[in-house]
Design an enzyme around this catalytic site. Structure first.
Site: not given
Length: 302
Positions: A130, A161
């Site tokens: 994201h 991440n």
């Protein structure tokens, strides 16, 4: 000497077409005077690359996703940057992750649609990372679901991440829960990252339709919560800027949650590196010049 005016007109028209269809991100319009924007606007501090909602800007295409705003690259299949405002009301944690990764139907017709399986993470080692985090939009189902559009994703090394990047996101959320608010921009530049379980760096995924960025960055400006935000931003505002290699091997092992702190930088340095990679990054354009210059030189100290 006779002049073939029809030929001259045709030639001039061709030159005009070529001039109007340049899609290189470096050919963006010059900085414009700041437009009037409301408090909490996702682009209150400025449009980082002067992106436009115009099909001429194929590599710098402005998209308003309601809960965040982004510049998208048609050829790279990922955002150039994503920008959003964050306050405690946005991230109470009352809504579960929707996990509805999906193509973005608002992309212009004919553009390649990155889908939920395009990254093939189990084989490539890259997460659907994201830009605007799911947890930053945990107050309403619609807001959370918007963060799962594939136009909000980049191929991000799994360990990056899931460990230090997630830790940094949580750190920023904790700041705004202390009666503060933040204006955040995340982006990437360069080409070539290394995923989980990989020895070689990969430049693209999905048959060349998705670029794997080499660097992933984030900038957050944090101020006390209030109104008339732009006027309240001064040289004392908190600026957190990081620029991290998209290399899974750098973030494996124990004690890596705080590894983002090793990649703190100034906005000035980040912009220089991004520009060298072809991204004309220019943050805080709506902030008065004297304050803007000081903010860009600030290095966050823990």
């Amino acid at each position: 000497m006779r002049i073939n005016f029809r030929l001259l007109i045709t030639y001039a028209a061709l030159l005009l077409i070529v001039a109007c269809t340049k899609d290189d991100i470096r050919e963006t319009a010059p900085t414009q005077p700041p437009a009037t924007v409301a408090d909490n606007d996702h682009l209150l501090l400025g449009n980082p690359t002067n992106a436009k909602s115009n099909l001429i800007f194929l590599e710098n295409f402005l998209m308003d996703q309601t809960y965040f705003v982004e510049a998208y690259s048609k050829n790279a299949g990922i955002p150039v940057w994503v920008s959003w405002h964050l306050q405690a009301e946005d991230c109470p944690g009352t809504i579960d992750r929707s996990n509805d990764f999906r193509p973005d139907p608002s992309l212009p017709q004919g553009w390649y649609q990155v889908n939920a399986g395009s990254y093939n993470g189990s084989n490539t080692g890259f997460d659907r990372g994201h830009n605007c985090p799911s947890a930053d939009r945990s107050a309403a189902k619609e807001a959370n679901s918007a963060t799962f559009l594939m136009t909000n994703m980049i191929p991000q090394a799994a360990a990056l991440n899931q460990v230090p990047w997630a830790n940094m996101e949580d750190f920023i959320r904790q700041q705004v829960k202390d009666d503060k608010e933040a204006f955040i921009v995340m982006g990437s530049y360069g080409k070539g990252g290394r995923g989980k379980g990989q020895t070689a760096f990969m430049e693209t995924l999905d048959n060349g339709n998705i670029t794997v960025p080499g660097q992933v960055w984030k900038v957050a400006v944090i101020i006390p919560k209030g109104t008339n935000d732009l006027a309240r931003i001064n040289a004392g505002a908190t600026v957190i800027a990081v620029d991290m290699p998209n290399d899974n091997d750098l973030y494996t092992g124990t004690g890596k949650a705080g590894a983002w702190k090793n990649y703190l930088c100034t906005v000035e340095t980040l912009e220089a590196k991004a520009k060298a990679a072809g991204v004309p990054l220019n943050l805080f354009q709506n902030v008065p010049e004297g304050i803007r210059t000081q903010l860009k030189k600030k290095m966050y100290s823990l």
